[in-house]
Design a protein around this motif. Sequence first.
Motif, PDB file in Angstrom:
ATOM      1  N   VAL A  31       0.270  -3.376 -18.216  1.00  0.00           N
ATOM      2  CA  VAL A  31      -0.296  -2.399 -17.277  1.00  0.00           C
ATOM      3  C   VAL A  31      -0.853  -1.183 -18.015  1.00  0.00           C
ATOM      4  CG1 VAL A  31       0.289  -0.815 -15.403  1.00  0.00           C
ATOM      5  CG2 VAL A  31       1.110  -3.168 -15.341  1.00  0.00           C
ATOM      6  N   SER A  32      -0.137  -0.695 -19.009  1.00  0.00           N
ATOM      7  CA  SER A  32      -0.594   0.507 -19.712  1.00  0.00           C
ATOM      8  C   SER A  32      -1.812   0.266 -20.593  1.00  0.00           C
ATOM      9  CB  SER A  32       0.542   1.104 -20.536  1.00  0.00           C
ATOM     10  OG  SER A  32       0.947   0.221 -21.546  1.00  0.00           O
ATOM     11  N   ASN A  33      -1.999  -0.941 -21.068  1.00  0.00           N
ATOM     12  CA  ASN A  33      -3.139  -1.237 -21.945  1.00  0.00           C
ATOM     13  C   ASN A  33      -4.343  -1.810 -21.213  1.00  0.00           C
ATOM     14  OD1 ASN A  33      -2.186  -0.431 -24.534  1.00  0.00           O
ATOM     15  ND2 ASN A  33      -0.805  -2.161 -24.503  1.00  0.00           N
ATOM     16  N   ASP A  34      -4.256  -1.964 -19.903  1.00  0.00           N
ATOM     17  CA  ASP A  34      -5.366  -2.514 -19.116  1.00  0.00           C
ATOM     18  C   ASP A  34      -6.208  -1.371 -18.569  1.00  0.00           C
ATOM     19  OD1 ASP A  34      -7.111  -3.918 -17.535  1.00  0.00           O
ATOM     20  OD2 ASP A  34      -5.628  -4.390 -15.994  1.00  0.00           O
ATOM     21  N   VAL A  35      -7.371  -1.158 -19.162  1.00  0.00           N
ATOM     22  CA  VAL A  35      -8.263  -0.087 -18.746  1.00  0.00           C
ATOM     23  C   VAL A  35      -8.848  -0.370 -17.360  1.00  0.00           C
ATOM     24  CG1 VAL A  35     -10.369   1.166 -19.388  1.00  0.00           C
ATOM     25  CG2 VAL A  35      -8.828   0.352 -21.151  1.00  0.00           C
ATOM     26  N   SER A  36      -9.019  -1.624 -17.006  1.00  0.00           N
ATOM     27  CA  SER A  36      -9.631  -1.996 -15.728  1.00  0.00           C
ATOM     28  C   SER A  36      -8.661  -1.917 -14.551  1.00  0.00           C
ATOM     29  CB  SER A  36     -10.186  -3.421 -15.803  1.00  0.00           C
ATOM     30  OG  SER A  36      -9.124  -4.353 -15.890  1.00  0.00           O
ATOM     31  N   HIS A  37      -7.370  -1.884 -14.811  1.00  0.00           N
ATOM     32  CA  HIS A  37      -6.307  -1.868 -13.790  1.00  0.00           C
ATOM     33  C   HIS A  37      -6.281  -3.135 -12.931  1.00  0.00           C
ATOM     34  CE1 HIS A  37      -5.506   2.215 -14.978  1.00  0.00           C
ATOM     35  NE2 HIS A  37      -6.747   2.552 -14.714  1.00  0.00           N
ATOM     36  N   LEU A  38      -6.902  -4.180 -13.405  1.00  0.00           N
ATOM     37  CA  LEU A  38      -6.892  -5.442 -12.660  1.00  0.00           C
ATOM     38  C   LEU A  38      -5.524  -6.120 -12.696  1.00  0.00           C
ATOM     39  CD1 LEU A  38     -10.402  -6.910 -13.484  1.00  0.00           C
ATOM     40  CD2 LEU A  38      -9.561  -6.182 -11.269  1.00  0.00           C
ATOM     41  N   THR A  39      -4.717  -5.846 -13.708  1.00  0.00           N
ATOM     42  CA  THR A  39      -3.377  -6.438 -13.735  1.00  0.00           C
ATOM     43  C   THR A  39      -2.553  -5.931 -12.554  1.00  0.00           C
ATOM     44  OG1 THR A  39      -2.635  -4.700 -15.263  1.00  0.00           O
ATOM     45  CG2 THR A  39      -3.275  -6.811 -16.229  1.00  0.00           C
ATOM     46  N   ILE A  40      -2.697  -4.651 -12.226  1.00  0.00           N
ATOM     47  CA  ILE A  40      -1.986  -4.097 -11.067  1.00  0.00           C
ATOM     48  C   ILE A  40      -2.486  -4.736  -9.780  1.00  0.00           C
ATOM     49  CG2 ILE A  40      -1.544  -1.982  -9.751  1.00  0.00           C
ATOM     50  CD1 ILE A  40      -1.816  -0.458 -12.422  1.00  0.00           C
ATOM     51  N   VAL A  41      -3.793  -4.921  -9.671  1.00  0.00           N
ATOM     52  CA  VAL A  41      -4.372  -5.554  -8.477  1.00  0.00           C
ATOM     53  C   VAL A  41      -3.844  -6.977  -8.328  1.00  0.00           C
ATOM     54  CG1 VAL A  41      -6.539  -6.376  -7.448  1.00  0.00           C
ATOM     55  CG2 VAL A  41      -6.442  -4.115  -8.507  1.00  0.00           C
ATOM     56  N   MET A  43      -1.052  -8.297  -9.562  1.00  0.00           N
ATOM     57  CA  MET A  43       0.378  -8.295  -9.236  1.00  0.00           C
ATOM     58  C   MET A  43       0.629  -7.904  -7.781  1.00  0.00           C
ATOM     59  SD  MET A  43       2.143  -6.639 -12.588  1.00  0.00           S
ATOM     60  CE  MET A  43       1.534  -7.022 -14.207  1.00  0.00           C
ATOM     61  N   ALA A  44      -0.093  -6.901  -7.295  1.00  0.00           N
ATOM     62  CA  ALA A  44       0.074  -6.468  -5.902  1.00  0.00           C
ATOM     63  C   ALA A  44      -0.374  -7.561  -4.932  1.00  0.00           C
ATOM     64  CB  ALA A  44      -0.705  -5.179  -5.661  1.00  0.00           C
ATOM     65  N   LEU A  45      -1.493  -8.194  -5.232  1.00  0.00           N
ATOM     66  CA  LEU A  45      -1.966  -9.296  -4.375  1.00  0.00           C
ATOM     67  C   LEU A  45      -0.980 -10.458  -4.389  1.00  0.00           C
ATOM     68  CD1 LEU A  45      -5.808  -9.395  -5.024  1.00  0.00           C
ATOM     69  CD2 LEU A  45      -4.650  -8.873  -2.883  1.00  0.00           C
ATOM     70  N   TYR A  46      -0.368 -10.711  -5.541  1.00  0.00           N
ATOM     71  CA  TYR A  46       0.619 -11.787  -5.618  1.00  0.00           C
ATOM     72  C   TYR A  46       1.776 -11.515  -4.659  1.00  0.00           C
ATOM     73  CZ  TYR A  46       4.301 -14.854  -7.160  1.00  0.00           C
ATOM     74  OH  TYR A  46       5.307 -15.783  -7.164  1.00  0.00           O
ATOM     75  N   VAL A  47       2.276 -10.292  -4.659  1.00  0.00           N
ATOM     76  CA  VAL A  47       3.395  -9.945  -3.784  1.00  0.00           C
ATOM     77  C   VAL A  47       3.006 -10.140  -2.314  1.00  0.00           C
ATOM     78  CG1 VAL A  47       4.851  -8.032  -3.001  1.00  0.00           C
ATOM     79  CG2 VAL A  47       4.479  -8.387  -5.441  1.00  0.00           C
ATOM     80  N   TRP A  83      -4.697 -20.222  -0.800  1.00  0.00           N
ATOM     81  CA  TRP A  83      -5.427 -21.007  -1.806  1.00  0.00           C
ATOM     82  C   TRP A  83      -6.602 -20.200  -2.364  1.00  0.00           C
ATOM     83  CZ3 TRP A  83      -3.421 -24.789  -4.264  1.00  0.00           C
ATOM     84  CH2 TRP A  83      -2.492 -25.622  -3.642  1.00  0.00           C
ATOM     85  N   PHE A  84      -7.292 -19.486  -1.476  1.00  0.00           N
ATOM     86  CA  PHE A  84      -8.405 -18.641  -1.912  1.00  0.00           C
ATOM     87  C   PHE A  84      -7.918 -17.604  -2.922  1.00  0.00           C
ATOM     88  CE2 PHE A  84     -10.975 -14.798  -1.464  1.00  0.00           C
ATOM     89  CZ  PHE A  84     -12.246 -15.301  -1.696  1.00  0.00           C
ATOM     90  N   ALA A  85      -6.806 -16.944  -2.600  1.00  0.00           N
ATOM     91  CA  ALA A  85      -6.260 -15.918  -3.492  1.00  0.00           C
ATOM     92  C   ALA A  85      -5.811 -16.518  -4.823  1.00  0.00           C
ATOM     93  CB  ALA A  85      -5.101 -15.204  -2.819  1.00  0.00           C
ATOM     94  N   ALA A  86      -5.124 -17.655  -4.773  1.00  0.00           N
ATOM     95  CA  ALA A  86      -4.623 -18.277  -6.002  1.00  0.00           C
ATOM     96  C   ALA A  86      -5.772 -18.655  -6.936  1.00  0.00           C
ATOM     97  CB  ALA A  86      -3.784 -19.504  -5.665  1.00  0.00           C
ATOM     98  N   GLU A  87      -6.839 -19.164  -6.378  1.00  0.00           N
ATOM     99  CA  GLU A  87      -7.992 -19.530  -7.196  1.00  0.00           C
ATOM    100  C   GLU A  87      -8.658 -18.298  -7.789  1.00  0.00           C
ATOM    101  OE1 GLU A  87     -10.492 -21.837  -4.640  1.00  0.00           O
ATOM    102  OE2 GLU A  87      -9.036 -23.458  -4.490  1.00  0.00           O
ATOM    103  N   HIS A  88      -8.636 -17.203  -7.045  1.00  0.00           N
ATOM    104  CA  HIS A  88      -9.349 -16.023  -7.506  1.00  0.00           C
ATOM    105  C   HIS A  88      -8.506 -15.085  -8.372  1.00  0.00           C
ATOM    106  CE1 HIS A  88     -12.289 -17.612  -4.771  1.00  0.00           C
ATOM    107  NE2 HIS A  88     -13.156 -16.896  -5.441  1.00  0.00           N
ATOM    108  N   PHE A  89      -7.212 -15.336  -8.507  1.00  0.00           N
ATOM    109  CA  PHE A  89      -6.428 -14.594  -9.494  1.00  0.00           C
ATOM    110  C   PHE A  89      -6.982 -14.891 -10.879  1.00  0.00           C
ATOM    111  CE2 PHE A  89      -2.114 -14.171  -7.109  1.00  0.00           C
ATOM    112  CZ  PHE A  89      -2.686 -13.249  -6.265  1.00  0.00           C
TER     113      PHE A  89
END
Length: 156
Positions: A31-41, A43-47, A83-89
């Motif tokens: 999370v700290s090294n991701d400039v795009s903040h997509l890792t947070i997105v 993880m949140a979508l996964y939850v 399924w849509f979300a899983a494919e787009h992660f």
Amino acid sequence: MTTFTKWFLLNAVMLTAVFFAETKGAITLMVSNDVSHLTIVIMALYVVISGMVGRLCYLADKVDKKKVEHDAEELSRKAEVGWFAAEHFFSLGLLGTVFGLCVATTTNLNAEAQVSDIVSGLKEGLHTAFYTTICGIVFSLPLQVQLMILRFKLEE
């Protein structure tokens, strides 16, 4: 074993894996090294999506025997969002890769540039590239397994 129990056990394993990864500092590092903040997105979508799949698994266990075909069809339709979300992660992970490579290549490469500045820019961009890709893959696979558990229940 009920479908909801299988979903719950899979998420318990996933949560345990995330906990141990964080005790080693892996999640914070990503999370700290991701400039795009997509890792947070991701993880949140996964939850959120995993919670939705859990609800669908619970409802699949409670399907009325008289309306089984209609209810199963309705639950399958709602599972398509998962399924849509899983494919787009994975796609979000690749977007982070492209973003990270763009950051890595924006480094000033003229003759006056210090080598340490060039390496620093490359490092920041490559961290984003790799960590978003890893996050997309790691969170896509368990969500797909959850959806397969639901699909097997709905097809029986």
